[in-house]
Design a protein around this motif. Sequence first.
Motif, PDB file in Angstrom:
ATOM      1  N   GLY A   1       4.708 -16.385   9.360  1.00 11.12           N
ATOM      2  CA  GLY A   1       5.557 -15.251   9.703  1.00 11.12           C
ATOM      3  C   GLY A   1       6.233 -14.683   8.473  1.00 11.12           C
ATOM      4  N   SER A   2       7.307 -13.967   8.699  1.00  5.87           N
ATOM      5  CA  SER A   2       8.100 -13.371   7.629  1.00  5.87           C
ATOM      6  C   SER A   2       9.551 -13.728   7.852  1.00  5.87           C
ATOM      7  CB  SER A   2       7.940 -11.845   7.641  1.00  5.87           C
ATOM      8  OG  SER A   2       6.595 -11.484   7.440  1.00  5.87           O
TER       9      SER A   2
ATOM     10  N   CYS B   1       1.900  -3.693   7.213  1.00  5.74           N
ATOM     11  CA  CYS B   1       0.641  -3.946   7.912  1.00  5.74           C
ATOM     12  C   CYS B   1       0.788  -5.219   8.736  1.00  5.74           C
ATOM     13  CB  CYS B   1      -0.478  -4.093   6.872  1.00  5.74           C
ATOM     14  SG  CYS B   1      -2.142  -4.263   7.557  1.00  5.74           S
ATOM     15  N   SER B   2       0.162  -5.251   9.903  1.00  7.94           N
ATOM     16  CA  SER B   2       0.147  -6.430  10.760  1.00  7.94           C
ATOM     17  C   SER B   2      -1.289  -6.794  11.072  1.00  7.94           C
ATOM     18  CB  SER B   2       0.902  -6.146  12.060  1.00  7.94           C
ATOM     19  OG  SER B   2       0.719  -7.202  12.973  1.00  7.94           O
ATOM     20  N   ASP B   3      -1.574  -8.095  11.070  1.00  8.76           N
ATOM     21  CA  ASP B   3      -2.929  -8.525  11.409  1.00  8.76           C
ATOM     22  C   ASP B   3      -3.137  -8.634  12.915  1.00  8.76           C
ATOM     23  OD1 ASP B   3      -1.640 -10.894  12.104  1.00  8.76           O
ATOM     24  OD2 ASP B   3      -2.452 -12.037  10.436  1.00  8.76           O
ATOM     25  N   GLY B   4      -2.066  -8.438  13.692  1.00  5.81           N
ATOM     26  CA  GLY B   4      -2.166  -8.478  15.142  1.00  5.81           C
ATOM     27  C   GLY B   4      -2.266  -9.880  15.727  1.00  5.81           C
TER      28      GLY B   4
ATOM     29  N   SER C   1      -0.577 -12.856  13.914  1.00  2.00           N
ATOM     30  CA  SER C   1       0.547 -13.693  13.480  1.00  2.00           C
ATOM     31  C   SER C   1       1.818 -12.850  13.512  1.00  2.00           C
ATOM     32  CB  SER C   1       0.301 -14.222  12.059  1.00  2.00           C
ATOM     33  OG  SER C   1       0.384 -13.171  11.119  1.00  2.00           O
ATOM     34  N   ASP C   2       2.927 -13.496  13.204  1.00  2.00           N
ATOM     35  CA  ASP C   2       4.197 -12.775  13.125  1.00  2.00           C
ATOM     36  C   ASP C   2       4.501 -12.341  11.702  1.00  2.00           C
ATOM     37  OD1 ASP C   2       4.760 -12.984  15.835  1.00  2.00           O
ATOM     38  OD2 ASP C   2       5.599 -14.996  15.589  1.00  2.00           O
ATOM     39  N   ARG C   3       3.534 -12.438  10.836  1.00  2.00           N
ATOM     40  CA  ARG C   3       3.739 -12.094   9.429  1.00  2.00           C
ATOM     41  C   ARG C   3       3.586 -10.593   9.222  1.00  2.00           C
ATOM     42  NH1 ARG C   3       2.205 -15.719   4.491  1.00  2.00           N
ATOM     43  NH2 ARG C   3       3.075 -14.436   2.865  1.00  2.00           N
ATOM     44  N   THR C   4       4.451 -10.038   8.393  1.00  2.00           N
ATOM     45  CA  THR C   4       4.337  -8.641   7.982  1.00  2.00           C
ATOM     46  C   THR C   4       3.773  -8.621   6.574  1.00  2.00           C
ATOM     47  OG1 THR C   4       6.216  -8.001   9.350  1.00  2.00           O
ATOM     48  CG2 THR C   4       5.591  -6.499   7.583  1.00  2.00           C
ATOM     49  N   TYR C   5       2.735  -7.864   6.376  1.00  2.16           N
ATOM     50  CA  TYR C   5       2.081  -7.749   5.077  1.00  2.16           C
ATOM     51  C   TYR C   5       2.522  -6.448   4.414  1.00  2.16           C
ATOM     52  CZ  TYR C   5      -0.957 -11.372   6.967  1.00  2.16           C
ATOM     53  OH  TYR C   5      -1.439 -12.528   7.517  1.00  2.16           O
TER      54      TYR C   5
ATOM     55  N   CYS D   1      -5.226  -6.398   6.189  1.00  6.60           N
ATOM     56  CA  CYS D   1      -3.973  -6.421   5.452  1.00  6.60           C
ATOM     57  C   CYS D   1      -4.112  -7.323   4.236  1.00  6.60           C
ATOM     58  CB  CYS D   1      -2.846  -6.967   6.329  1.00  6.60           C
ATOM     59  SG  CYS D   1      -2.598  -6.087   7.874  1.00  6.60           S
TER      60      CYS D   1
END
Length: 187
Positions: free
Chosen positions: A65-66, A153-156, A158-162, A182
């Motif tokens: 995530g972020s 950008c989101s990979d759809g 995970s909760d990570r923001t790229y 991303c």
Amino acid sequence: MQAQNAALPAYYDVTGVASNDALNVRAAPEADAQILGTLAFDATNVAVVTLSGDRRWAMVGAGEGSGWVALRYLARQDGQEDALPAGLICSGTEPFWALMIDDRRAEFSLPDAPPIELRVGQSLSAMGYSGRYGLLLEGQDLGATAIIRREMCSDGMSDRTYGFGVDLMVGSSASNAFYAGCCRLER
């Protein structure tokens, strides 16, 4: 304050944290938000994706995530004006793919196939637009062009923001494919 207005994502180093302490990574840009993890007092190459609206907090990767860290404890590394930073890991889903890029080489991979080594050829910045780059990648039997943009950008999955979006065109004499995904900074 100049570094706060510079292009992101970018690499920062932790500074001003005592050697017996760590910098908290929080769930929200608030001092009392849940702690998700920590960064070492001397951590380097911390990838900052974006800043909070009040520009006091920086979003960083935290596992899958972020999270947010206090910007006052980060120092931006020099030499990252509007150039494409070194150390990108790009990926996408459906189908899953990955592209790891450093200064001179890249590696493209798909599930159930060996990774393909590529040489980083020409790298271009878009004329008249900041934060957009074209990267030519050349292999023995495969070539690719990556169009990389500084954007959230989101990979759809995970909760990570790229901090980068990517369009990747891959071709060989046998087939061509187009991928979207991303990228994140990682050294």
